[in-house]
Each structure stands twice: as C-alpha cells, then as structure tokens.
Motif scaffolding. Structure first.
Motif, mmCIF file in Angstrom:
data_model
loop_
_atom_site.group_PDB
_atom_site.id
_atom_site.type_symbol
_atom_site.label_atom_id
_atom_site.label_comp_id
_atom_site.label_asym_id
_atom_site.label_seq_id
_atom_site.Cartn_x
_atom_site.Cartn_y
_atom_site.Cartn_z
ATOM 1 N N THR A 62 -6.216 1.436 -2.411
ATOM 2 C CA THR A 62 -7.347 1.520 -3.554
ATOM 3 C C THR A 62 -8.266 0.640 -3.230
ATOM 4 O OG1 THR A 62 -5.839 0.622 -4.840
ATOM 5 C CG2 THR A 62 -5.761 2.788 -5.058
ATOM 6 N N GLY A 63 -8.087 -0.280 -2.173
ATOM 7 C CA GLY A 63 -9.097 -1.460 -1.999
ATOM 8 C C GLY A 63 -9.043 -2.456 -3.059
ATOM 9 N N ARG A 64 -7.946 -2.916 -3.441
ATOM 10 C CA ARG A 64 -7.926 -4.289 -4.254
ATOM 11 C C ARG A 64 -7.124 -5.277 -3.438
ATOM 12 N NH1 ARG A 64 -4.417 -3.298 -8.355
ATOM 13 N NH2 ARG A 64 -3.624 -1.378 -7.320
ATOM 14 N N ALA A 65 -6.658 -4.901 -2.337
ATOM 15 C CA ALA A 65 -5.943 -6.266 -1.499
ATOM 16 C C ALA A 65 -6.443 -6.499 -0.153
ATOM 17 C CB ALA A 65 -4.629 -5.667 -1.346
ATOM 18 N N ALA A 66 -6.592 -7.940 -0.090
ATOM 19 C CA ALA A 66 -7.316 -8.448 1.045
ATOM 20 C C ALA A 66 -6.458 -8.355 2.332
ATOM 21 C CB ALA A 66 -7.684 -9.888 0.722
ATOM 22 N N THR A 67 -4.972 -8.569 2.239
ATOM 23 C CA THR A 67 -4.308 -8.761 3.446
ATOM 24 C C THR A 67 -2.964 -8.212 3.127
ATOM 25 O OG1 THR A 67 -3.579 -10.370 5.257
ATOM 26 C CG2 THR A 67 -3.923 -11.302 3.027
ATOM 27 N N LYS B 226 -12.285 6.150 0.188
ATOM 28 C CA LYS B 226 -12.589 7.137 -0.971
ATOM 29 C C LYS B 226 -13.307 6.303 -2.080
ATOM 30 C CE LYS B 226 -8.922 10.371 -0.030
ATOM 31 N NZ LYS B 226 -7.644 10.864 -0.704
ATOM 32 N N VAL B 227 -13.078 4.922 -2.159
ATOM 33 C CA VAL B 227 -13.827 4.275 -3.223
ATOM 34 C C VAL B 227 -14.650 3.085 -2.640
ATOM 35 C CG1 VAL B 227 -11.950 4.418 -5.093
ATOM 36 C CG2 VAL B 227 -11.551 2.652 -3.250
ATOM 37 N N GLN B 228 -14.331 2.641 -1.384
ATOM 38 C CA GLN B 228 -15.146 1.968 -0.647
ATOM 39 C C GLN B 228 -15.369 2.111 0.815
ATOM 40 O OE1 GLN B 228 -12.588 -2.087 -0.822
ATOM 41 N NE2 GLN B 228 -12.699 -1.860 -3.060
#
Length: 523
Positions: free
Chosen positions: A303-308, A325-327
């Motif tokens: 969902t595009g909330r984690a960097a690594t 889908k979100v980014q």
C-alpha cells in the motif's frame, strides 16, 4: 556428535519483534514460527533432463500420498488445472494438509507430540526443531540411507539437486530427508527507489549509507502526502541473517579456548543489536511495526507505506503492482551488497530449504514408490512445469517467451511447489513468473554479485548435543534481554554483561568446543 540444527537467527528475531511491546510485563517464548518461502519461477542451471524417469515414477492406479506442508498463498483447490495436471503427470493423488506458514511449526510440534504423523512432512526451514530431531531419533521417520544407496536408481536426486544436500539432511550420519531444492540467492535488502530519488539520495552501498537513507525516508515525506506516516524498516520477521553477515556474526568466531561461539552470542551480533537500537531511536523502525505479522508487513509494502524490507527479490513485482495503485511511480529495487564492518549484507541459502521426511508408518513397499515419485519431481521437465504450469492455460509463448496468464498468478505459486523436491534453479527466488522479461533481467542484474560476496550461516547444519540440551533453557531469557536493549530499556553495557555471562557458563563452553569440532569436520 553432529546434528542438524533447530535454531536460526530468523526465528530469534521474529520472536524479538513480536515481544517488543510486551517484554516488560510478560515473558515471551522463542517459538520457531518463521517460514522460509519456496522459490519462484525460472529455468534450471546445469540440470539433467530425464523425461522418461518422470513418466515412469508410478504406473497403474494413482499412488495416494498424504502431505503436510506450508501454505503461502490462498488455499489451493487441489482439483484446479495446475494440480490436476500435476497429479496426472506423476500418477499420484495428493491429500494435502496446507497449514498457514506462520503456524506450521507450532502445528507440526503438536502433531509430533500426538504421534499421529502424516505420511510426508514437508519441513519448511533449513534448521530442525528439537521436537523434530527427537522424533527422528525415536524412529518416527524412515532412515533413507540404505534405500538411496549410491542414488543410481534416483538420477534426478543425484544430478539435479543442490550439492551436498545429504549433509544438510543427515542426523547421526544417516539421511532422513530429501531436499526442498531452492536457489542460493534468497533474501535481499529491498528499498523504494522512487523515494530515494525524491529525497535526492543515492542508492546506498554501505550499512552507514543505508542507515542514513532509512532515517531520512522514515522521518520525511517521500510519498508526498503531507503527513509523517512513512514506515521505515519493516520485514525483519523474514530474519536478520542478512545484517548478521554485514557485521561479521556469520563468520566463524572463536573464544579463548578455541570454541566456536554461537552466532547470536558473538561480539559482532551484539554490534548489530546496537545498530538496531539506533534505528529504533531514530524512528527508522516504526513503533506500530513491533507487533506486525507478515501479512501486516506485506500490506504496508503493497500500500506504499513502507520504505524498506527484507525478502526474496521475486516479490518486487507483486508489491510494485499493488503499490502503483496508490503511488503510480512506485519502484522497488534490491540494494547491492551493503558493505558492513564485518562483511557484506548477503546471506546465501544452502540450496536446501527444509526437507521432505517420510513417516515410519508408511510400509516399505510404498516408501519405495514414494522415493520414485520424489525423484520424478526433481526432473527438469517437472520443475519447468512446477514453475510455469500448462501452456495455453497458465502461460502463452509469445516471441519465444513464456508470458503468464492471470490464472497463473493464482494457481502457480509458492504453495504449489510444496509437494515436490524440484531441480535446482539458480534464479528461483529472483524471477517472478508474472513479470515482463525486461523486468526479470533487471532483477538478475541487481543481485548478480550476491553469490560472489555472500556467506552461509554454518549453524544451519552444525550443532552439538550439549547445545541442544542447553540453549532451550536460556533462549527466551536472551530474547527478552535483546529486546530490552533494542528498545532502550536496558543499556548496551548491561546487555553485553549478560551475553558475557552466558558465554562463560561451563555448558556453553563445552557446546562451543563441539561446534568447533563439527566445523573442522565439515571444512
């Protein structure tokens, strides 16, 4: 006496993370609940085709086989196109008990305790639990040594499987398991390349550069939503051996008596604990992550909330598809081997990701039929099918390339590899069956140097009787102390004093001598 292990640094750190919030109020036991996934799609490397052997694995009425294994995807329909064809080709009827990956070891321990053991246990980890070792020693599983012999009757097991697999699946000098063949290149340190670009950061090449980038990504706003909601490092429930390698904890480290120190109690591992402590203090490990399960980690990434995160490279494409889908600009890469104070952040698999063990309750005649079946599953033809499925159903050939269909993503996956030995596949945990050719080629380039600089965890096959009896008494206490050190509830000096106390116990000293002797034997 040399035994197979039942501990791995992955397991220990999984327990650590799940205990971080509760450590002061309650104890936390070190249950082995981490799974190593199966490999992804790819082609064989130096394997020998044996189509006739696959076809002759079993004749007449389909051979029924009861298998206990790990579930890594949605529960499969054993009558779907893939499994129907699989069973038809091998003339078997699979009765599979698929157990969710996070619960499989706990469930297995209950089964072993009950004595009601299925015909086949597809054990998922490189190291065996104490209960599994005890069950083997008590005669619960077949000793395969006299049946395999020189393996002339099993050409696929002899020619197509990882080198030295019998060493990793032997106890007291006897072979009890068949290999679950997987690639040497497994876990990678993965990062959002588009976020690095937005922050003007170069791709990290060292542990220090990675830490700095992680701090900026976790505390900045790389997703551009105007909120401080970006998670930093997630996914250490996949294990920390990658970072152990960078700090030198996986290299042989000896005490003053010449004993080989358990990797988690070395000074190098303690340095890594201190490093995680700093990440935690800098906000690079989000507080809500401490109780995260694997599914929650995957959700944070997709969902595009984690960097690594750390996981096999083959998952990049799946996570990117979801994150886009979100980014729409989401891009995940595997970092090059990060240089640390003691080596590079690359742990190599032994190529044997667990083993296939056959219950002694299986009659000898059926055991021999099963060995033929498992040999057939290690053929190149069956392995190609296991990774690709049926042409026209799971993939189409376009310009000479296999292009997966939508059904392939549902039916041909990690779980679908769980009933077979398979041939060794070099890029098994790098290639994604649903990704375009150019994408797959790029991923191979990203991890191309891993085999050159990576290191094995020798404790995945070295252990002593003394350690087997001793470590279970202290592992939960050690886990709690390490947890406290990471979250700052005790000082690093206190943690170091505790580790030093353990290392000087007579039973630890004796175990370390046995480790050293075992390692000398395998050199």
């Amino acid at each position: 006496m040399i035994l197979r292990p039942y501990w791995q640094s992955r397991t220990r750190f999984v327990v650590t993370i799940s205990c971080l919030l509760a450590v002061l109020t309650s104890g936390c036991s070190a249950n082995n609940n981490t799974m190593q996934e199966g490999s992804g799609s790819g082609s064989g490397s130096g394997t020998t085709p044996n189509k006739s052997n696959e076809a002759s694995a079993n004749t007449g009425k389909p051979l029924p086989i009861q298998i206990f294994g790990g579930l890594y995807n949605e529960m499969p329909d054993m009558n779907n196109a893939f499994w129907t064809e699989y069973q038809k080709r091998l003339n078997v009827k699979i009765d599979a008990n698929w157990v969710p990956s996070g619960d499989v070891i706990t469930k297995l321990d209950l089964i072993l305790a009950s004595g009601d053991i299925p015909e086949v246990i597809a054990y998922p980890n490189q190291g065996l639990t104490a209960s599994m070792i005890n069950a083997i020693r008590s005669g619960a599983f077949w000793d395969l040594t006299p049946f395999l012999g020189d393996m002339s009757q099993y050409p696929n097991l002899k020619n197509n499987t990882p080198p030295n697999w019998t060493k990793y699946l032997s106890i007291d000098g006897k072979i009890y398991g068949l290999p679950r063949s997987r690639s040497l290149i497994d876990s990678s340190v993965n990062i959002r390349k588009d976020w690095l670009d937005k922050l003007g950061l170069a791709v990290p090449t060292t542990i220090d550069e990675y830490r700095n980038a992680l701090k900026l990504m976790a505390n900045g706003d790389p997703d551009g939503n105007g909120k401080k909601d970006t998670m930093g490092l997630v996914g250490t429930n996949e294990g920390v051996s990658t970072f152990e390698a960078a700090f030198g904890a996986l290299s042989p480290n000896y005490d003053s008596d010449g004993g080989l120190i358990w990797h988690e109690l070395t000074n190098q591992y303690t340095d890594m604990v201190d490093w995680f402590r700093q990440l935690y203090q800098e906000g690079s490990m989000p507080k809500e992550y401490m109780a995260m399960k694997r599914t929650q980690m995957e959700e944070a990434i997709s969902t595009g909330r984690a960097a690594t995160y750390m996981r096999s490279t083959r998952y990049h494409y799946d996570f990117e598809v979801q994150a886009k889908k979100v980014q729409p600009d989401a891009k995940i890469i595997a970092l090059p081997p990060l240089k640390g104070p003691g080596g590079y952040a690359v742990e190599l698999s032994t190529g044997v990701n667990g083993g296939i063990f056959i219950s002694k309750k299986v009659p000898e005649d059926k055991l021999k039929q099963m060995l033929k079946y498992f040999d057939a599953t290690a053929s190149q033809e069956l392995t190609d099918f296991a990774y690709s499925g049926i042409e026209g159903v799971h993939y189409n050939v376009v310009n000479g390339l296999k292009v997966p269909t939508e059904l392939s993503l549902k039916e041909v996956n990690t779980t679908s590899l769980g009933a077979a030995v398979l041939a060794y596949v070099k890029w098994g945990k790098v290639d994604n069956p649903g990704a375009p050719k150019e994408y797959v080629e790029q991923k191979r380039k990203e991890v191309a140097d891993y085999e050159k600089v990576g290191i094995y965890n020798i404790f995945t096959w070295l252990v002593s009787d003394t350690w087997l009896k001793t470590w279970t008494k202290y592992s939960a206490e050690w886990t709690a102390m390490m947890t406290k050190a990471i979250v700052g509830q005790i000082s690093m000096d206190e943690y170091k004093a505790y580790v030093n106390k353990l290392n000087n116990l007579p039973e630890f000293k004796q175990a370390y001598k046995e480790f050293a002797k075992a390692f000398s034997f395998y050199k």
